[in-house]
Scaffold this motif. Structure first.
Motif, PDB file in Angstrom:
ATOM      1  N   TYR A  18     -61.839 -54.258  84.672  1.00 56.69           N
ATOM      2  CA  TYR A  18     -60.726 -55.158  84.381  1.00 56.69           C
ATOM      3  C   TYR A  18     -60.522 -56.194  85.494  1.00 56.69           C
ATOM      4  N   ALA A  19     -60.653 -55.770  86.742  1.00 54.87           N
ATOM      5  CA  ALA A  19     -60.427 -56.682  87.863  1.00 54.87           C
ATOM      6  C   ALA A  19     -61.454 -57.814  87.864  1.00 54.87           C
ATOM      7  N   LYS A  20     -62.711 -57.495  87.566  1.00 57.64           N
ATOM      8  CA  LYS A  20     -63.749 -58.536  87.522  1.00 57.64           C
ATOM      9  C   LYS A  20     -63.491 -59.516  86.382  1.00 57.64           C
ATOM     10  N   VAL A  21     -63.074 -58.991  85.237  1.00 58.38           N
ATOM     11  CA  VAL A  21     -62.764 -59.856  84.093  1.00 58.38           C
ATOM     12  C   VAL A  21     -61.596 -60.761  84.445  1.00 58.38           C
ATOM     13  N   ALA A  22     -60.573 -60.198  85.073  1.00 58.25           N
ATOM     14  CA  ALA A  22     -59.398 -60.984  85.449  1.00 58.25           C
ATOM     15  C   ALA A  22     -59.777 -62.095  86.422  1.00 58.25           C
ATOM     16  N   THR A  23     -60.596 -61.775  87.399  1.00 60.49           N
ATOM     17  CA  THR A  23     -61.033 -62.778  88.371  1.00 60.49           C
ATOM     18  C   THR A  23     -61.841 -63.876  87.698  1.00 60.49           C
ATOM     19  N   ALA A  24     -62.773 -63.491  86.835  1.00 62.84           N
ATOM     20  CA  ALA A  24     -63.620 -64.473  86.150  1.00 62.84           C
ATOM     21  C   ALA A  24     -62.805 -65.382  85.232  1.00 62.84           C
ATOM     22  N   ALA A  25     -61.737 -64.849  84.646  1.00 64.56           N
ATOM     23  CA  ALA A  25     -60.910 -65.619  83.710  1.00 64.56           C
ATOM     24  C   ALA A  25     -59.707 -66.277  84.401  1.00 64.56           C
ATOM     25  N   SER A  26     -59.559 -66.037  85.688  1.00 66.94           N
ATOM     26  CA  SER A  26     -58.435 -66.582  86.472  1.00 66.94           C
ATOM     27  C   SER A  26     -57.076 -66.183  85.886  1.00 66.94           C
ATOM     28  N   VAL A  27     -56.974 -64.908  85.507  1.00 63.53           N
ATOM     29  CA  VAL A  27     -55.716 -64.353  85.016  1.00 63.53           C
ATOM     30  C   VAL A  27     -55.472 -63.022  85.713  1.00 63.53           C
ATOM     31  N   SER A  28     -54.307 -62.454  85.510  1.00 61.19           N
ATOM     32  CA  SER A  28     -54.001 -61.167  86.135  1.00 61.19           C
ATOM     33  C   SER A  28     -54.685 -60.028  85.385  1.00 61.19           C
ATOM     34  N   ARG A  29     -54.839 -58.920  86.089  1.00 58.24           N
ATOM     35  CA  ARG A  29     -55.406 -57.722  85.459  1.00 58.24           C
ATOM     36  C   ARG A  29     -54.512 -57.265  84.302  1.00 58.24           C
ATOM     37  N   MET A  30     -53.189 -57.382  84.487  1.00 56.00           N
ATOM     38  CA  MET A  30     -52.256 -56.991  83.423  1.00 56.00           C
ATOM     39  C   MET A  30     -52.471 -57.833  82.177  1.00 56.00           C
ATOM     40  N   LYS A  31     -52.769 -59.114  82.342  1.00 58.86           N
ATOM     41  CA  LYS A  31     -53.015 -60.002  81.196  1.00 58.86           C
ATOM     42  C   LYS A  31     -54.283 -59.557  80.464  1.00 58.86           C
ATOM     43  N   VAL A  32     -55.323 -59.203  81.208  1.00 55.04           N
ATOM     44  CA  VAL A  32     -56.569 -58.730  80.597  1.00 55.04           C
ATOM     45  C   VAL A  32     -56.300 -57.463  79.798  1.00 55.04           C
ATOM     46  N   GLU A  33     -55.601 -56.509  80.400  1.00 54.87           N
ATOM     47  CA  GLU A  33     -55.299 -55.257  79.714  1.00 54.87           C
ATOM     48  C   GLU A  33     -54.458 -55.502  78.466  1.00 54.87           C
ATOM     49  N   ALA A  34     -53.484 -56.405  78.553  1.00 58.58           N
ATOM     50  CA  ALA A  34     -52.625 -56.711  77.405  1.00 58.58           C
ATOM     51  C   ALA A  34     -53.429 -57.360  76.281  1.00 58.58           C
ATOM     52  N   CYS A  35     -54.350 -58.253  76.628  1.00 58.35           N
ATOM     53  CA  CYS A  35     -55.182 -58.912  75.612  1.00 58.35           C
ATOM     54  C   CYS A  35     -56.092 -57.916  74.900  1.00 58.35           C
ATOM     55  N   ILE A  36     -56.670 -57.013  75.659  1.00 60.27           N
ATOM     56  CA  ILE A  36     -57.554 -56.013  75.065  1.00 60.27           C
ATOM     57  C   ILE A  36     -56.747 -55.064  74.184  1.00 60.27           C
ATOM     58  N   GLN A  37     -55.589 -54.649  74.655  1.00 59.74           N
ATOM     59  CA  GLN A  37     -54.733 -53.765  73.854  1.00 59.74           C
ATOM     60  C   GLN A  37     -54.282 -54.482  72.582  1.00 59.74           C
ATOM     61  N   GLY A  38     -53.954 -55.752  72.685  1.00 59.20           N
ATOM     62  CA  GLY A  38     -53.560 -56.532  71.517  1.00 59.20           C
ATOM     63  C   GLY A  38     -54.696 -56.666  70.515  1.00 59.20           C
ATOM     64  N   THR A  39     -55.896 -56.869  71.019  1.00 53.34           N
ATOM     65  CA  THR A  39     -57.072 -56.977  70.149  1.00 53.34           C
ATOM     66  C   THR A  39     -57.312 -55.658  69.421  1.00 53.34           C
ATOM     67  N   ALA A  40     -57.228 -54.548  70.157  1.00 56.85           N
ATOM     68  CA  ALA A  40     -57.424 -53.234  69.546  1.00 56.85           C
ATOM     69  C   ALA A  40     -56.343 -52.958  68.503  1.00 56.85           C
ATOM     70  N   SER A  41     -55.114 -53.352  68.790  1.00 57.32           N
ATOM     71  CA  SER A  41     -54.018 -53.145  67.852  1.00 57.32           C
ATOM     72  C   SER A  41     -54.210 -53.967  66.578  1.00 57.32           C
ATOM     73  N   LEU A  42     -54.611 -55.226  66.733  1.00 57.64           N
ATOM     74  CA  LEU A  42     -54.864 -56.087  65.578  1.00 57.64           C
ATOM     75  C   LEU A  42     -56.028 -55.540  64.748  1.00 57.64           C
ATOM     76  N   LEU A  43     -57.078 -55.107  65.420  1.00 62.22           N
ATOM     77  CA  LEU A  43     -58.230 -54.523  64.730  1.00 62.22           C
ATOM     78  C   LEU A  43     -57.800 -53.291  63.937  1.00 62.22           C
ATOM     79  N   SER A  44     -57.004 -52.431  64.532  1.00 56.97           N
ATOM     80  CA  SER A  44     -56.522 -51.228  63.857  1.00 56.97           C
ATOM     81  C   SER A  44     -55.661 -51.591  62.652  1.00 56.97           C
TER      82      SER A  44
END
Length: 105
Positions: free
Chosen positions: A62-88
């Motif tokens: 998560y930290a590497k993704v956040a750094t590469a995307a210039s966002v916080s780790r919390m934002k990365v986790e929230a986006c992934i959780q949102g994607t999983a929720s939408l998929l479900s």
């Protein structure tokens, strides 16, 4: 190296042989495997053999993704959780879905 995203699934490549004329050619084919809890929650078949030889995948950094995307780790986790929720949600409604990942594979 493959990557596992909790509550979403695993992404990796597998070697696959295809016939090109008289020659067998080995290629790397991208694969996605839906998370077990998501598949079970929607009564979907689980193909345990999708990674030959019980290949291990690494958890998402998560930290590497956040750094590469210039966002916080919390934002990365929230986006992934949102994607999983939408998929479900879409799976629960029986909708056809496509998870498009640019520049993968």
């Amino acid at each position: 190296q493959g990557v596992r995203i909790p509550s979403l699934g695993s992404f990796d490549t597998v070697l696959q042989q295809i016939q090109v004329g008289d020659e067998a050619v080995t290629i790397q084919s991208p694969m996605f495997h839906l998370a077990t809890n998501l598949a079970a929650g929607h009564n979907l078949m689980d193909d345990k053999a999708y990674l030959p030889g019980n290949k291990e995948v690494e958890p998402l950094a998560y930290a590497k993704v956040a750094t590469a995307a210039s966002v916080s780790r919390m934002k990365v986790e929230a986006c992934i959780q949102g994607t999983a929720s939408l998929l479900s949600h879409c799976l629960g409604k029986g909708e056809n879905i496509a998870l498009v990942l640019r520049d993968v594979g």
